[in-house]
Design an enzyme around this catalytic site. Structure first.
Site, mmCIF file in Angstrom:
data_model
loop_
_atom_site.group_PDB
_atom_site.id
_atom_site.type_symbol
_atom_site.label_atom_id
_atom_site.label_comp_id
_atom_site.label_asym_id
_atom_site.label_seq_id
_atom_site.Cartn_x
_atom_site.Cartn_y
_atom_site.Cartn_z
ATOM 1 N N ASP A 29 9.590 76.009 19.961
ATOM 2 C CA ASP A 29 8.968 75.904 21.522
ATOM 3 C C ASP A 29 8.900 74.519 21.742
ATOM 4 O O ASP A 29 8.252 74.013 20.685
ATOM 5 C CB ASP A 29 7.946 76.598 22.207
ATOM 6 C CG ASP A 29 7.385 76.746 22.041
ATOM 7 O OD1 ASP A 29 6.900 75.307 23.721
ATOM 8 O OD2 ASP A 29 6.274 77.343 23.115
ATOM 9 N N GLU A 50 6.433 72.289 22.373
ATOM 10 C CA GLU A 50 5.127 71.376 22.742
ATOM 11 C C GLU A 50 4.515 71.289 22.016
ATOM 12 O O GLU A 50 4.192 71.745 21.061
ATOM 13 C CB GLU A 50 4.559 73.044 23.256
ATOM 14 C CG GLU A 50 5.331 73.722 24.473
ATOM 15 C CD GLU A 50 4.570 74.258 25.137
ATOM 16 O OE1 GLU A 50 3.381 74.855 25.378
ATOM 17 O OE2 GLU A 50 4.498 76.086 24.322
#
Length: 487
Positions: free
Chosen positions: A319, A321
């Site tokens: 992910d 982020e």
């Protein structure tokens, strides 16, 4: 997604053997993959993969290897597949690995391994059968080493097709949470795979065991099976050490508690057939999924392999982020970093898969991992096992060129979010889920399931809609809930 900013270093507390991914025998379009042309035939598994083939079975399974050519040939070509342990010996030597060979007596090739691609055809199927004799360790991955050779005809095999490693686990005697549904020919095939991506800062993973399938349909074939197939621990972190100039894995105190006490919190899920996947996320320090150099990516993959071996993890979830790349610009000061790019993200995930071919690699369809590129001749749809879309978003990852070669069965469209009332399942109806199934999209993700939240009835309704839409059945909640009981 959200995360806690208090971190402790993930320590390998004990050594355990690797687990492998399971395989859904869905088809895949090849329009976005470059394959050999001219007088060359190439080999794929049932998913269309030329690399990283995996098989899990219980008692007995028949699978296949496919011979392809892009254009029909004027003459027939016969190819022979045979067990050859030297293929694995050479691989272990080159890659400093210690995979064990699947015993030869457990595999049987149909027609002595010979398959003929007839003139005018573009596909021929070679079947092989694996049969358990009870001798294999269900926690260990074995390898079926295969050598292919052209026995007649004037075609040649592609350069990567003469040898093949198939990563195998014999799970006989271990419960299976795969739910089956009727296929196009009336035979039962694996149904959709459900991912529970859980915020473990405030939720006990054992809650995943409280939801099963009633089993009213199909003569009870799915009775008592867990609703969820995969549990994503959200999340460990990619962190930067200024003293060494390298990245390493950090886990907050909650993730670390689950790993250190895996016998209590994780093994019960695996004992019911649920796979454990560790999320990897940035941590505001400039390092992340998309800015490691090739060498740093290989090193980090090896570190995470050691972590997966120690804690018996089944895979990783990437992910991209919270990394704040532009604030720190690490590539300007440290040799282990490059400017953030899709190329770097692709290399990282590929190196993970190369280091752990038997484990699951999943990506969040967001930021730089919205699309990944071919690496060393391998399309991203082969080294990434599952693509999990951002909430209520979804498009075909193969047809749109984001992940060439990824079958629809491994694409999770329209993920649903239980942590907010403003998106997620609020906009996804049961009819939407039925459409996914009818169109071959065989994966789905639910984020932040928590029976102690204010909207639990809403969560229950959505999980029941998943059971109805994907399996023609109903959800059973056993009313057992588990509070977070670690500090």
């Amino acid at each position: 997604m959200k995360f806690n900013t208090i971190y402790t270093l993930c320590l390998a507390a004990f050594a355990m053997t690797a687990c492998s991914e399971d395989i859904d025998l869905g088809g895949v379009g090849t329009e976005n993959i470059e394959f050999p042309q001219g007088g060359v035939v190439y080999v794929t598994d049932a998913q269309g993969k030329r690399n990283f083939s995996t098989v899990e079975f219980r008692d007995r399974i028949t699978s296949e290897l496919n011979i392809h050519t892009q254009t029909p040939r004027a003459t027939a070509t016969a190819v022979k597949f045979q067990y050859d342990e030297n293929v694995l010996t050479e691989y272990n030597r080159k890659n400093n690995t210690q995979y064990k060979a699947l015993p030869a007596n457990l595999v049987q090739f149909a027609n002595d391994g010979v398959v003929t691609l007839e003139a005018g055809k573009t596909l021929a199927i070679a079947e092989y059968t694996l049969t358990s004799d009870g001798s294999l360790d269900p926690t260990e991955t074995y390898v079926l080493p295969v050598r292919a050779s052209v026995r007649s005809g004037d075609a040649q095999l592609g350069s990567v097709d003469a040898t093949r490693l198939i990563y195998v686990r014999d799970l006989s005697g271990i419960p299976d949470c795969t739910k089956y549904v009727p296929g196009p020919d009336g035979k039962f095939v694996p149904g959709a795979k459900l991912f529970s991506c859980m915020e473990v800062n405030n939720t006990n993973p054992l809650n995943n065991l409280s939801f099963t399938i009633k089993g009213d349909s199909y003569n009870g074939i799915n009775r008592g099976k867990c609703l969820f197939d995969y549990f994503i621990i959200f999340s460990a972190n990619i962190n930067f050490n200024k003293e060494t100039g390298r990245v390493y894995v950090l886990c907050n105190e909650n993730v670390q508690a689950l790993l250190d006490n895996r016998e209590k919190y994780l093994k019960p899920l695996q004992d019911r057939g649920i796979k454990i996947i560790l999320g990897l996320l940035g941590n505001h320090d400039g390092s992340g999924v998309s800015n490691l150099s090739d060498a740093a990516a290989r090193d980090f993959a090896q570190e995470c392999k050691a972590l997966a071996d120690a804690y018996n993890l089944d895979g990783f979830f990437f992910d991209d982020e919270w990394s704040e790349y532009s604030k720190y610009n690490l590539h300007l000061s440290y040799p282990g970093f490059v400017e953030p790019s899709v190329e770097a993200a692709s290399r990282l995930v590929y190196e993970f898969k190369k280091a752990m071919p038997e484990r699951i690699m999943a990506t969040y369809i967001y930021s730089t991992t919205t699309s990944l590129y071919e690496v060393d001749g391998v399309p991203s749809g082969e080294y990434v096992d599952y693509g999990l879309h951002d909430y209520i978003k979804g498009w075909d990852l193969n047809e749109n060129g984001n992940y060439p070669g990824m079958p629809r069965s491994n694409q999770a469209l329209w993920s649903q979010n239980f942590s907010t009332s403003s998106d997620g399942n609020k906009f996804i109806t049961k009819d939407n889920l039925i459409w996914l199934r009818e169109n071959g999209y065989g994966s789905h993700m639910l984020y932040a399931m928590n029976p102690f939240e204010w909207n639990f009835n809403w969560q229950l309704e959505t999980m029941n809609e998943c059971a109805e839409a994907f399996y023609d059945d109903t959800l059973v909640f056993d009313n057992k809930t588990y509070q977070k009981d670690w500090k």
